[in-house]
Design an enzyme around this catalytic site. Structure first.
Site, PDB file in Angstrom:
ATOM      1  N   LYS A  80      22.617 -63.779 -32.560  1.00 33.51           N
ATOM      2  CA  LYS A  80      21.520 -62.897 -32.161  1.00 33.51           C
ATOM      3  C   LYS A  80      20.330 -63.067 -33.110  1.00 33.51           C
ATOM      4  CE  LYS A  80      22.723 -58.719 -30.922  1.00 33.51           C
ATOM      5  NZ  LYS A  80      22.509 -57.983 -29.692  1.00 33.51           N
ATOM      6  N   ARG A 150      22.229 -53.707 -35.182  1.00 29.37           N
ATOM      7  CA  ARG A 150      23.211 -54.366 -34.316  1.00 29.37           C
ATOM      8  C   ARG A 150      23.926 -55.462 -35.069  1.00 29.37           C
ATOM      9  NH1 ARG A 150      21.211 -53.832 -28.628  1.00 29.37           N
ATOM     10  NH2 ARG A 150      19.111 -53.016 -28.813  1.00 29.37           N
ATOM     11  N   GLY A 159      30.675 -56.859 -27.198  1.00 29.20           N
ATOM     12  CA  GLY A 159      31.191 -55.494 -27.315  1.00 29.20           C
ATOM     13  C   GLY A 159      32.239 -55.278 -28.390  1.00 29.20           C
ATOM     14  N   MET A 161      31.890 -55.404 -31.726  1.00 30.59           N
ATOM     15  CA  MET A 161      31.455 -54.745 -32.953  1.00 30.59           C
ATOM     16  C   MET A 161      30.430 -53.664 -32.650  1.00 30.59           C
ATOM     17  SD  MET A 161      31.515 -57.866 -35.610  1.00 30.59           S
ATOM     18  CE  MET A 161      30.531 -58.863 -34.566  1.00 30.59           C
ATOM     19  N   ARG A 406      20.547 -65.984 -25.411  1.00 34.85           N
ATOM     20  CA  ARG A 406      21.608 -66.878 -25.894  1.00 34.85           C
ATOM     21  C   ARG A 406      22.040 -67.741 -24.728  1.00 34.85           C
ATOM     22  NH1 ARG A 406      26.092 -62.058 -26.503  1.00 34.85           N
ATOM     23  NH2 ARG A 406      25.975 -61.391 -24.361  1.00 34.85           N
ATOM     24  N   HIS A 522      31.825 -54.907 -18.899  1.00 35.12           N
ATOM     25  CA  HIS A 522      32.768 -55.526 -19.833  1.00 35.12           C
ATOM     26  C   HIS A 522      33.819 -56.358 -19.092  1.00 35.12           C
ATOM     27  CE1 HIS A 522      36.411 -55.575 -22.376  1.00 35.12           C
ATOM     28  NE2 HIS A 522      35.537 -55.816 -23.325  1.00 35.12           N
ATOM     29  N   ARG A 628      59.620 -89.823 -14.260  1.00 39.63           N
ATOM     30  CA  ARG A 628      60.927 -89.445 -14.817  1.00 39.63           C
ATOM     31  C   ARG A 628      61.939 -89.512 -13.676  1.00 39.63           C
ATOM     32  NH1 ARG A 628      57.475 -85.361 -17.659  1.00 39.63           N
ATOM     33  NH2 ARG A 628      58.008 -85.360 -19.860  1.00 39.63           N
ATOM     34  N   ARG A 684      60.540 -94.879 -15.645  1.00 34.03           N
ATOM     35  CA  ARG A 684      61.460 -94.777 -16.776  1.00 34.03           C
ATOM     36  C   ARG A 684      62.896 -94.710 -16.276  1.00 34.03           C
ATOM     37  NH1 ARG A 684      61.081 -89.642 -20.602  1.00 34.03           N
ATOM     38  NH2 ARG A 684      62.246 -88.665 -18.913  1.00 34.03           N
ATOM     39  N   GLU A 812      59.732 -92.550 -29.108  1.00 31.49           N
ATOM     40  CA  GLU A 812      59.863 -91.092 -29.174  1.00 31.49           C
ATOM     41  C   GLU A 812      60.847 -90.642 -30.244  1.00 31.49           C
ATOM     42  OE1 GLU A 812      61.066 -89.612 -25.309  1.00 31.49           O
ATOM     43  OE2 GLU A 812      62.304 -91.351 -24.922  1.00 31.49           O
ATOM     44  N   SER A 831      55.083 -96.584 -24.876  1.00 34.85           N
ATOM     45  CA  SER A 831      54.522 -95.301 -24.458  1.00 34.85           C
ATOM     46  C   SER A 831      55.097 -94.232 -25.382  1.00 34.85           C
ATOM     47  CB  SER A 831      54.887 -95.001 -23.003  1.00 34.85           C
ATOM     48  OG  SER A 831      54.350 -93.751 -22.646  1.00 34.85           O
ATOM     49  N   GLY A 833      56.413 -90.985 -26.481  1.00 38.54           N
ATOM     50  CA  GLY A 833      56.969 -89.752 -25.915  1.00 38.54           C
ATOM     51  C   GLY A 833      56.865 -88.693 -26.997  1.00 38.54           C
ATOM     52  N   THR A 834      55.699 -88.071 -27.022  1.00 38.78           N
ATOM     53  CA  THR A 834      55.443 -87.169 -28.153  1.00 38.78           C
ATOM     54  C   THR A 834      56.162 -85.824 -28.037  1.00 38.78           C
ATOM     55  OG1 THR A 834      53.352 -86.745 -27.035  1.00 38.78           O
ATOM     56  CG2 THR A 834      53.276 -88.139 -29.002  1.00 38.78           C
ATOM     57  N   ASN A 835      56.780 -85.567 -26.885  1.00 40.21           N
ATOM     58  CA  ASN A 835      57.607 -84.353 -26.821  1.00 40.21           C
ATOM     59  C   ASN A 835      58.820 -84.545 -27.722  1.00 40.21           C
ATOM     60  OD1 ASN A 835      55.863 -83.537 -24.791  1.00 40.21           O
ATOM     61  ND2 ASN A 835      57.183 -84.282 -23.148  1.00 40.21           N
ATOM     62  N   ASP A 836      59.536 -85.647 -27.478  1.00 39.76           N
ATOM     63  CA  ASP A 836      60.704 -85.907 -28.319  1.00 39.76           C
ATOM     64  C   ASP A 836      60.298 -86.284 -29.738  1.00 39.76           C
ATOM     65  OD1 ASP A 836      63.198 -85.454 -26.988  1.00 39.76           O
ATOM     66  OD2 ASP A 836      62.576 -86.980 -25.545  1.00 39.76           O
ATOM     67  N   CYS A 898      52.802 -90.372 -23.138  1.00 40.86           N
ATOM     68  CA  CYS A 898      53.187 -89.655 -21.919  1.00 40.86           C
ATOM     69  C   CYS A 898      53.807 -88.297 -22.220  1.00 40.86           C
ATOM     70  CB  CYS A 898      54.105 -90.504 -21.051  1.00 40.86           C
ATOM     71  SG  CYS A 898      55.637 -90.955 -21.863  1.00 40.86           S
ATOM     72  N   TYR A 918      45.776 -95.700 -22.989  1.00 39.88           N
ATOM     73  CA  TYR A 918      45.668 -94.625 -21.984  1.00 39.88           C
ATOM     74  C   TYR A 918      46.468 -93.406 -22.413  1.00 39.88           C
ATOM     75  CZ  TYR A 918      50.390 -95.900 -20.536  1.00 39.88           C
ATOM     76  OH  TYR A 918      51.737 -96.137 -20.535  1.00 39.88           O
TER      77      TYR A 918
END
Ligand code: PEP
Ligand code: MG
Length: 946
Positions: A80, A150, A159, A161, A406, A522, A628, A684, A812, A831, A833-836, A898, A918
């Site tokens: 502001k 303000r 809203g 503060m 703003r 609001h 999968r 896979r 992975e 590839s 496998g970032t989950n595992d 993946c 990718y």
């Protein structure tokens, strides 16, 4: 309602007489409830604030056609303050004032709530600056300067503060205001508003004290509206208000304007730490260290009769993006009245009034001169900021004053349209348009809407405050919304109106319905920001909190019953209504096209079924990065065959089961290849965590046994044998193909035969990528690869067709990442496998993380859930190592990701940075990944200013 920290509440005024002639030097500390000013600033402000701290400039003035600040100083002046300075520099009509910097807030909290020592002197200079421009003096009984105080943080926190208006009024100055305005009624109305606001915000006396007094007075006098009250009535109400304050706090209402000012400044800084501000910051990842600024500004009055007004306006429609001044205003009203939604606001343009059918005049007709000025200013502001603006203004006796501008919050749909149109208008470049869209916000466009063919049992219509539709159980409180959400239920939060205390409930709800409040209330503003459907101001509905009912005419819906809201039309419908997937707008396609031109990272989809693949193609996927295959068997009819395969004792039995599976697999693959039309498809090999597939009930076991022609008891025994303590680290991934090569062979055959067939059907050669999961060693890959290659040779011979294919692997497991150079000797692609990989790097079970991960993120041990956004330092280090070592051996090794991270914008930026080819993510996140990849290429920083 304890809205303020106890320290500032108890000590600010309660129990302490406000000494009118108190020594000036003691005021800041007293007002904040602390002893005298700190000797030095021990605070360590953020780097960019340090220059300001060193210079010792705590106050920046603006007004009279110039300012010490500018728009680029948000960090120090708050949004502001920086924009008020910028507007003043542009020569726009801004009431003069000054901003106390965010560095003061930081110092205040770092020094046990003490102010920097020369702050008071600088505030005095600020007041003199305003006095010089306005010709009024703060506290002058004859010609008093009144101010607003303000908050204004760097990121907008609507809203959250506190604000105090009309500050400087007391028993003397109110008389001067009456004389100068020639309107006693207005003067005393302003005074009572000030007493109520100040007492609530600074002295922590609850609103109802004042509301009760006013209601009693009205009923005694037989009045229905506030506007019925005369000057004498307001004088009486002021008296009653003041007595109530004295009763509540034991001391009179502060009469010294300087005491009032420091009380308000202390309250605004105190409000940075109130519960709702803390929650808001947590939800929007706003660091506590940013602090808020305080803006002190000469008052202008929108409540000085019928030639005065107050309003808010957007330069373009924040819901749809349409280029047309859009907003609401109220004649003879003050400050936050429009936002509060207490009175029904009027339209600004005549066109909007006609559309809404309102019988109240628009600003365009009621105040043509002020409207013309507003139109001129909005054009100037949009060109200057090169973005849609959200403005607050006041008209005081015909003269327009700008109180705020703003970059306006907007829906994703509006954001797209505005970005594309601004680029087409040449106000911004196409790259800027791409950089302006928050990738995650695209999710909003992909929300379902009500099926146009569905029967609509409309029980009420309110305002279409935030688009999209949602169904859920009715709840009437935010706490309940949060509780039911935690139980996995979908709820619609139904309130008369929402307040900042409701944000946790709004966050938990699928949608929000209010019976009061306008498009800028609001509920509307916050829901739009959250991307949640919202219908506001559905005034024909009656909410009864005690009875827990929602009534529309004769229809009464109880808590827990289903309701649907359509935030695009404003309709409220009883029950659950069928939804349809959204149509993507022309702007979406245009912007995505621009994004695709700049990105270098490919975007594929994780798609297991033809339906997934179709969505993926529709959203612009450039291939399938992960199919999968085990997911192709969740179907009732098919799971049976997989169970037979898993539970087989002998190779013969297994081959029999596999023979049932082969045609199903081949059929699926043909369809996938056909849909993908020659684009790459990574399939896979089976990676079933066994527990997901084993039969559990006796009935299931009997069924499988019958199909296999074996004894159910024996089969039950075998199922028990196969049960694992830790299936995620058990007999899964390539371990299955190694133990039972015939499984991998069947799958390879299905893939290759399908490739031949789909290639013939589409005329586009299919190059399948066969992916081996969960390997830790090169030896594992080699064993499985040998079987795949042999099968390829066999199918080639049988079909007489030449096959082009690649065999690669998931990376992975940490060992695979570390041994990537060796593995790349055999793998033709990687590839991640970032989950595992996250599971095994952290040693946190994917299935069991929920019970403790929340504690970790709440306490800041982890910045967020590492299964959502990749841990760039730890897991990311393994990814870097894997890429580097792999490509050392095989220079052009194709590398993708993946895991779920492939659709998370911050993780996509990381993938771009480490040079992946990718990312692959769920189909609905493909647009998000495309945009995130483009922004990564444009070098947009992940965390920007709001
Ligand atoms: C992974 O582990 O990241 C992966 C994509 O495989 P899944 O989630 O099927 O284990
Ligand atoms: Mg995996």
């Amino acid at each position: 309602m304890a809205r303020r920290p106890a320290s500032s509440k108890k000590t600010s005024a309660k129990g302490k007489p406000a000494k009118a002639k108190a020594r000036a030097g003691s005021k800041p500390a007293k007002a904040a409830g602390r002893p005298a000013a700190a000797k030095s600033v021990a605070a360590k402000p953020a780097a960019a604030k340090s220059a300001a701290v060193k210079s010792g400039q705590w106050v920046y003035v603006f007004g009279g056609g110039k300012a010490q600040g500018r728009a680029g100083m948000k960090e120090l002046l708050g949004g502001k303050g920086a924009n008020l300075a910028e507007m003043a520099n542009l020569g726009l009509p801004v009431p003069p004032g000054f901003t106390i910097t965010t560095a003061v807030c930081t110092a205040y909290y770092a020094n046990a709530r003490k102010y920097p020592k020369d702050l008071e002197k600088q505030v005095d200079a600020g007041l003199s600056h305003i006095a010089k421009i306005t010709g009024r003096k703060f506290g002058d009984p004859a010609n008093p300067l009144l101010v607003s105080v303000r908050s204004g943080a760097r990121a907008s926190m609507p809203g959250m503060m506190d604000t105090v208006l009309n500050l400087g009024l007391n028993d003397e100055t109110v008389e001067a205001l009456a004389k100068q305005s020639g309107d006693r009624r207005f003067a005393y109305d302003s005074y009572r508003r000030f007493i109520q606001m100040y007492s609530n915000v600074v002295l922590d006396i609850e609103h109802h004290n004042f509301e009760d007094i006013l209601e009693e007075h009205k009923s005694r006098a037989n009045y229905t509206l506030d506007t019925d009250l005369t000057a004498d009535d307001w004088i009486e109400v002021v008296k009653l208000y003041k007595s109530r304050v004295e009763e509540e706090q034991g001391t009179p209402f502060p009469q010294d304007p300087r005491d009032q000012l420091w009380g308000a400044i202390g309250a605004v800084f105190g409000s940075w730490m109130n519960a709702r501000a803390i929650t808001y910051r947590r939800l929007h990842s706003i660091p506590e260290s940013w602090g808020t600024a305080v803006n002190v500004q000469a008052m202008v009055f929108g409540n000085m009769g019928d030639t005065s007004a107050t309003g808010v306006a957007f330069t373009r429609n924040p819901s749809t993006g349409e280029k047309r001044l859009y907003g609401e205003f109220l004649i003879n009203a003050q400050g936050e009245d429009v936002v509060a939604g207490i009175r029904t606001p009027q339209e600004i343009t005549e066109a909007a009034r006609k559309e809404s059918g309102s019988d109240k005049p628009s600003m365009e007709t009621a105040m043509p001169a002020a409207f013309k000025e507003l139109t001129r200013i909005y054009g100037t502001l949009e060109k200057h900021y090169r973005d849609m603006q959200d403005m607050e203004f006041t008209v005081e006796q015909g003269k327009l004053w700008m109180l705020q501008t703003r970059n306006g919050k907007r829906t994703a749909k509006a954001a797209l349209r505005i970005a594309v149109e601004l680029a087409n208008e040449k106000l911004i470049t196409k790259d800027e348009a791409v950089a302006r869209i928050e990738p995650a916000s695209l999710d909003q466009l992909l929300h379902p809407t009500i099926d146009p063919k569905a029967e609509r049992n409309v029980i009420a219509t309110g305002l279409p405050a935030s688009p999209g539709a949602a169904s859920g159980e009715i709840v009437f409180s935010s706490d309940e919304a949060a509780e039911l959400k935690a139980e996995g239920k979908k709820v619609i939060l139904v309130r008369v109106e929402t307040s900042p205390e409701d944000i946790h409930g709004m966050h938990a709800a699928e949608g929000i319905l209010t019976t009061r409040g306008g498009m800028t209330s609001h509920a509307a503003v916050v829901a739009r920001g959250m991307g949640k459907p919202c219908v506001s101001g559905a005034g024909s509905l009656r909410v009864d909190y005690n009875a827990q009912t929602l009534q529309a005419g004769n229809v009464v819906l109880k808590r827990g019953e289903l309701v649907t809201i359509d935030g695009s039309t404003g309709q409220v419908l009883a029950g659950r209504v069928p939804m349809v997937e959204p149509e993507l707008s022309g702007e979406f396609g245009t912007l995505m096209g621009w994004a695709d031109k700049v990105r270098s990272l490919g975007v594929r989809a994780n798609a297991d079924t033809p339906a997934d693949a179709r969505v993926a193609v529709r959203f612009g996927a450039q291939g399938i990065g992960l199919c999968r295959t085990e997911h192709m068997f969740f179907d009732e009819a098919r799971i049976q065959a997989v169970r037979e395969m898993i539970l087989s004792d002998t190779t013969d039995q297994r081959k029999k089961a596999l023979a049932k599976i082969l045609p199903m697999q081949r059929g699926d693959f043909v369809e996938l290849f056909e849909i993908m039309q020659g684009m790459p498809v990574t399939i896979r090999l089976l990676d079933p965590p066994l527990h997901e597939f084993l039969p559990h009930t006796e009935e299931d076991i009997a069924e499988v046994a019958a199909a296999m022609g074996v004894d159910p008891k024996k089969l039950g025994h075998r199922a028990k044998e196969l049960a694992e303590f830790n299936p995620m680290l058990g007999f899964r991934g390539c371990r299955i193909a190694i133990a039972y090569p015939e499984v991998a062979e069947m799958q390879a055959r299905a893939i290759f035969e399908a490739a031949v067939e789909a290639g013939k059907r589409t005329g586009k050669p299919v190059v399948p990528e066969v992916m081996v999961p969960l390997i830790a060693t090169k030896a594992e890959l080699d064993i499985v690869k040998a079987r795949i290659d042999a099968m390829a040779a066999e199918v080639q011979k049988e079909s007489g067709s030449k096959l082009n294919y690649q065999v690669g692997t998931m990376i992975e497991l940490p060992r695979a990442a570390l041994m990537a150079d060796e593995i790349a000797q055999s793998a033709e692609f990687f590839s991640f496998g970032t989950n595992d990989l996250t599971q095994t790097t952290f040693g946190i079970s994917r299935d069991d993380a929920a019970s403790f991960l929340g504690i970790y993120t709440q306490r800041g041990i982890l910045p967020g859930d590492p299964f959502v956004s990749i841990d760039q330092e730890g897991v990311g280090a393994l990814v870097r190592i894997g890429v580097e070592r792999g490509r050392k051996v095989r220079g052009k090794l194709k590398v993708g990701i993946c895991g779920e991270h492939g659709g998370d914008p911050a993780s996509v930026a990381f993938c771009h940075e480490v040079g992946l080819d990718y990312v692959s993510c769920s189909p609905f996140r493909v647009p998000i990944a495309r945009l995130a990849a483009a922004q990564a290429a444009l070098g947009k920083k992940a965390a920007g200013e709001a």
